[in-house]
Design a protein around this motif. Structure first.
Motif, PDB file in Angstrom:
ATOM      1  N   VAL A 175       0.883  -1.178   0.000  1.00  0.00           N
ATOM      2  CA  VAL A 175       0.000   0.000   0.000  1.00  0.00           C
ATOM      3  C   VAL A 175       0.915   1.220   0.000  1.00  0.00           C
ATOM      4  O   VAL A 175       1.644   1.463   0.973  1.00  0.00           O
ATOM      5  N   GLU A 176       0.879   1.968  -1.096  1.00  0.00           N
ATOM      6  CA  GLU A 176       1.860   3.010  -1.316  1.00  0.00           C
ATOM      7  C   GLU A 176       1.905   4.029  -0.187  1.00  0.00           C
ATOM      8  O   GLU A 176       2.983   4.395   0.306  1.00  0.00           O
ATOM      9  N   LYS A 177       0.738   4.483   0.263  1.00  0.00           N
ATOM     10  CA  LYS A 177       0.690   5.526   1.305  1.00  0.00           C
ATOM     11  C   LYS A 177       1.313   5.035   2.599  1.00  0.00           C
ATOM     12  O   LYS A 177       2.121   5.731   3.231  1.00  0.00           O
ATOM     13  N   ILE A 178       0.921   3.827   3.010  1.00  0.00           N
ATOM     14  CA  ILE A 178       1.440   3.293   4.270  1.00  0.00           C
ATOM     15  C   ILE A 178       2.935   2.998   4.152  1.00  0.00           C
ATOM     16  O   ILE A 178       3.713   3.264   5.077  1.00  0.00           O
ATOM     17  N   ALA A 225      -7.599   3.309   9.125  1.00  0.00           N
ATOM     18  CA  ALA A 225      -8.637   3.563   8.119  1.00  0.00           C
ATOM     19  C   ALA A 225      -8.525   2.557   6.981  1.00  0.00           C
ATOM     20  O   ALA A 225      -9.533   2.019   6.491  1.00  0.00           O
ATOM     21  N   TYR A 226      -7.322   2.312   6.522  1.00  0.00           N
ATOM     22  CA  TYR A 226      -7.146   1.342   5.433  1.00  0.00           C
ATOM     23  C   TYR A 226      -7.568  -0.057   5.874  1.00  0.00           C
ATOM     24  O   TYR A 226      -8.252  -0.778   5.120  1.00  0.00           O
ATOM     25  N   MET A 227      -7.213  -0.439   7.076  1.00  0.00           N
ATOM     26  CA  MET A 227      -7.540  -1.782   7.554  1.00  0.00           C
ATOM     27  C   MET A 227      -9.052  -1.945   7.749  1.00  0.00           C
ATOM     28  O   MET A 227      -9.617  -3.017   7.491  1.00  0.00           O
ATOM     29  N   LYS A 228      -9.735  -0.846   8.183  1.00  0.00           N
ATOM     30  CA  LYS A 228     -11.199  -0.916   8.332  1.00  0.00           C
ATOM     31  C   LYS A 228     -11.850  -1.051   6.972  1.00  0.00           C
ATOM     32  O   LYS A 228     -12.808  -1.818   6.779  1.00  0.00           O
ATOM     33  N   GLY A 276      -3.186  -7.238   5.632  1.00  0.00           N
ATOM     34  CA  GLY A 276      -3.649  -7.833   4.387  1.00  0.00           C
ATOM     35  C   GLY A 276      -3.337  -9.304   4.250  1.00  0.00           C
ATOM     36  O   GLY A 276      -3.902  -9.991   3.399  1.00  0.00           O
ATOM     37  N   LYS A 277      -2.403  -9.791   5.072  1.00  0.00           N
ATOM     38  CA  LYS A 277      -1.974 -11.176   4.901  1.00  0.00           C
ATOM     39  C   LYS A 277      -3.035 -12.160   5.383  1.00  0.00           C
ATOM     40  O   LYS A 277      -3.312 -13.161   4.711  1.00  0.00           O
ATOM     41  N   LEU A 278      -3.612 -11.877   6.565  1.00  0.00           N
ATOM     42  CA  LEU A 278      -4.609 -12.819   7.094  1.00  0.00           C
ATOM     43  C   LEU A 278      -5.850 -12.840   6.234  1.00  0.00           C
ATOM     44  O   LEU A 278      -6.481 -13.874   6.019  1.00  0.00           O
TER      45      LEU A 278
END
Length: 846
Positions: free
Chosen positions: A715-718, A766-769, A826-828
């Motif tokens: 994820v580019e931003k993170i 926010a991305y994870m939500k 993102g892995k799980l």
């Protein structure tokens, strides 16, 4: 065997055998050794009237023929001689008992043949041994008027004069044509040790007892004392090896364990040869034993005679050879393992004779040493070497250090230090361009003049090298008693290529480094040997793998063809210092050189090689590319760190992270020259793929956190925010290196990190939500814990101590967090999706 069997010889043959001047016997080669035939001469020699009478005396068997006391020895000697490659012949000397009980000494020559009917047969020719009788007669002929000259006053043995007179009588008698004799020359090795340890009286007693023992052992011969500890024996030519063994056994029983002997023999059967020549040949055979390890006995041969002829020529011609420049100086290269460059030469003498051609060193070095005039050759070679160095200097060419070999005679027969000093001053070269090579035997001789001269050489600035290190028994004592600069190892016993021999070489090299000596291996012949020695840390190599000895111009041309560059003289001291570093440990260590703005890896030990392979770094070239890649912030940071520790010569600690690994380096600058510096680096892996095992202690002098591709989550931003955090962390750590604490900059950095972290946590959550990442609950808990702890840091009251504690906590916590939980973003979910898809696929198949 029946009497018919004994009639296999025709009457014509028996008549021929009966007419021979000696006895002839034929017997079977089986266990019975049954006598088949004896000629008339033999039967009469035993005092018998007929063959039947002779068979009755001997029991019809050859086994009963020798004297009872000689039988066991005779059987052993025959069996031993027949086991040799040409074992169809034997020769022995024994006694036989005649019919009247008298004892007769005889020489017997046997020949084994094979008969189609009788099997193996032995044909034996007997010769009466009248040597004792002739000898006694000759000794009686010696005029007793000059008794003091004809007998040795200490031992009672013959003098040299009397001994030669006895030999002359033997020659005049004509007996040499039928009964060859031999001279045994006995040289007592290390006899002087008896006088030194136990006194002159003990030495005299040893010589007296030995003389009496030899006289008893050779009662059928003549024994003389030629010199202080040299003896000569005239005896029959049979069983010389056995006689030498007996002599040596007597000496070893009488003397201490480190006193031995060297025995030479010369068989005399040509009456045209003078007695003194026979004695000289026997002595030459004795002297030749010194050239062969574990050899104490040898017999003079034509080959040895040729060597003596060359030796006489060399000794008589050395002055002419020097005057007419028949002596040529050849050179063999010395290569430094760290750089592969030519770092020196060894000067070697060759004799280019106008009539005999090119003589190898073995033909002239030994004879000149024995004649005690080797110093003439050595000084000539040294003058030529120095002259060549001066010529290179005048032409603006590289001046290459040269090692020169000195003999013990150089120290004893001339003032070798002053001679070399005079040559050096005449041509105006620096002393450090000449290295003095001496062998272990020279130093162990203990002559005070040798030690004094070596001290003069060292004080004047010459290096002292020990040649043939380990070849003797006193090597370790020498290292304790005297300081050498370089030890030369002979690779001869590495040619056995056994694990044991390799372990010994490795141990010697390691020992040298521990006591601060440099090691040079000579006799390197293969790439495998060179690679092995490089890995063990041997500093210099010499041998045919690089080049055979050649004249100077040819050796330079050979090196150019092989790509061997010349080491600048100005860097010799620098690389010598680097070479003394001992990296033969279980720790991960390497030598890194910085030349200007470039790094070169000089050496990597096995532990470091193994560790680098785990990071997929398979070669030194790959490692150098990493250090020299200025696009990598980590490389730039490392250079800045080295700039900060210049000229300190202390151990400095440097930590860095890369590819989920936390490394700690201990770095020390070990040498500086011109625009280059050398460092020894020891590396530890403090953690690997485990965020919980990063170090807890305070930050070292410098730590660098490298953001590597394995930390990307896609994820580019993170990813950019993570990269920004690594940048801020390294800035915060760098501030600690400033000698003056800067409070404003410290407060600014702490504030930026806290602000950036809060922003990053919001974006990450926010991305994870948005992606329904199941790791989100765990992330929120960790984020809250960090923010609560970080809020307790008061930026306004920040001191240097609290700044260090704050940076230590923030950097390490966030590093673990990013390396651990963040990399699972993102892995799980991907794993869950993959499982659902796999489940659907299985359902459709069903």
């Amino acid at each position: 065997m029946s009497g018919d069997k004994r009639q296999f010889l025709t009457s014509a043959v028996t008549e021929e055998l009966d007419s021979m001047p000696g006895g002839v016997l034929i017997y079977t080669g089986d266990e019975k050794e049954e006598i088949l035939y004896a000629n008339t001469q033999l039967i009469e020699s035993f005092g018998c009237d007929s063959l039947e009478d002779f068979l009755d005396l001997t029991g019809g068997s050859f086994r009963a023929l020798p004297h009872p006391d000689d039988r066991a020895r005779v059987e052993h000697e025959i069996r031993e001689q027949l086991q040799k490659e040409d074992g169809d012949f034997y020769f022995l000397n024994c006694r036989v008992v005649c019919r009247d009980g008298s004892v007769l000494p005889v020489d017997a020559f046997g020949h084994r043949t094979e008969d189609s009917e009788s099997g193996f047969l032995f044909h034996v020719f007997f010769v009466r041994n009248s040597f004792r009788t002739r000898l006694l007669k000759a000794m009686k002929a010696i005029p007793m008027t000059g008794i003091s000259q004809d007998l040795d006053s200490l031992t009672g043995l013959l003098s040299m004069r009397a001994f030669l007179a006895v030999m002359e009588d033997q020659r005049a008698s004509g007996v040499l044509n039928t009964s060859p004799v031999a001279v045994l020359y006995v040289d007592i090795a290390n006899f002087r040790l008896i006088n030194i340890r136990y006194g002159l009286t003990a030495g005299d007693e040893f010589l007296h007892t030995l003389g009496r023992s030899l006289r008893g052992l050779f009662s059928n011969g003549a024994v003389a004392r030629f010199d202080v500890d040299h003896f000569a024996i005239l005896t029959d030519a049979s069983n010389l090896q056995h006689k030498a063994e007996t002599i040596r056994s007597i000496i070893r029983q009488l003397a201490p364990s480190d006193v031995d002997c060297s025995i030479g023999a010369c068989v005399w059967q040509d009456p045209s040869i003078e007695p003194v020549t026979i004695c000289n040949r026997a002595k030459a055979a004795s002297d030749d034993n010194r050239s062969h390890i574990l050899t104490y006995f040898s017999i003079y041969t034509e080959k040895l005679g040729e060597q003596l002829d060359i030796a006489r020529y060399v000794v008589s011609s050395i002055d002419e050879a020097i005057r007419k420049d028949w002596i040529r100086v050849y050179y063999q290269p010395l290569v430094r393992t760290l750089t592969g460059q030519l770092c020196g030469l060894e000067a070697l003498a060759r004799w280019d004779d106008p009539t005999r051609g090119l003589l190898p060193p073995v033909d002239f070095i030994g004879p000149l040493e024995d004649a005690e005039i080797i110093w003439k050759l050595d000084l000539y070679v040294i003058r030529k070497v120095v002259q060549n160095i001066a010529s290179c200097k005048e032409k603006g060419l590289h001046q290459i250090p040269v090692s020169i070999n000195l003999s013990r005679m150089d120290f004893l027969y001339c003032d070798i230090f002053q001679e070399i000093e005079s040559i050096v001053k005449t041509f105006g070269i620096d002393r450090h361009l000449l290295h003095i090579e001496v062998t272990e035997s020279i130093v162990t001789s203990k002559e005070s003049v040798i030690y004094e001269s070596l001290d003069h050489f060292r004080d004047a600035g010459y290096e002292i090298w020990m040649d043939d290190f380990g070849s003797g028994y006193s090597t370790l004592n020498l290292l304790k008693d005297y300081r050498f600069d370089v030890l030369k190892l002979d690779m001869a016993f590495l040619r056995s290529n056994t694990e044991r021999s390799r372990e010994i070489i490795a141990s010697v090299i390691a020992m040298d480094k521990k006591i601060g000596l440099r090691t040079l291996a000579e006799g390197v012949e293969t790439k495998e040997q060179a690679d092995f020695l490089m890995k063990q840390g041997c500093e210099k190599l010499q041998g045919y793998y690089y080049s055979r000895p050649l004249p100077f111009e040819e050796i330079m041309q050979t090196c150019r063809k092989k790509g061997i560059r010349i080491e600048p003289l100005s860097l010799k001291e620098y690389y010598d210092a680097v070479s003394e570093t001992d990296l033969m440990t279980d720790e991960r260590e390497m030598l890194l050189e910085q030349v200007g703005n470039r790094f070169h890896v000089l050496y990597v030990n096995k532990a470091e090689v193994d560790a680098l392979k785990k990071r997929d770094i398979d070669s030194v070239e790959e490692l150098e590319d990493i250090y020299n890649d200025l696009s990598r912030p980590a490389s730039v940071h490392f250079r800045q760190f080295l700039d900060g520790i210049r000229d300190t010569r202390k151990v400095h600690q440097y930590d860095y992270t890369t590819w989920n690994c936390y490394f700690r380096c201990r770095i020390r600058e070990i040498a500086v020259a011109e625009n280059r510096r050398a460092y020894v680096i020891e590396t530890q892996t403090l953690s690997r793929d485990d965020s919980s095992s990063a170090p807890e202690e305070s930050l070292p002098e410098s730590t660098y956190y490298e953001f590597t591709d394995n930390l990307l989550i896609g994820v580019e931003k993170i990813d950019e925010e993570h990269r920004r955090f690594f940048d801020l962390a390294n800035q915060a750590i760098d501030l600690l290196r400033d000698s003056d604490y800067v409070p404003d900059r410290a407060r600014q950095l702490i504030h930026e990190i806290k602000e950036h972290t809060s922003l990053h946590f919001r974006d990450e959550e926010a991305y994870m939500k948005q992606t329904a990442d199941p790791v989100l609950p765990l992330q929120k808990i960790q984020h809250e814990q960090f923010l609560e702890a970080a809020s307790s840091i008061n930026e306004e009251t920040l001191t240097r101590e609290t700044y260090i504690e704050s940076v230590n906590f923030i950097v390490q916590w966030l590093y673990r967090h990013i390396m651990g939980t963040d990399t699972m973003i993102g892995k799980l979910k991907e794993n869950s999706v993959n499982k659902q898809e796999n489940k659907k696929d299985r359902g459709s198949e069903e």
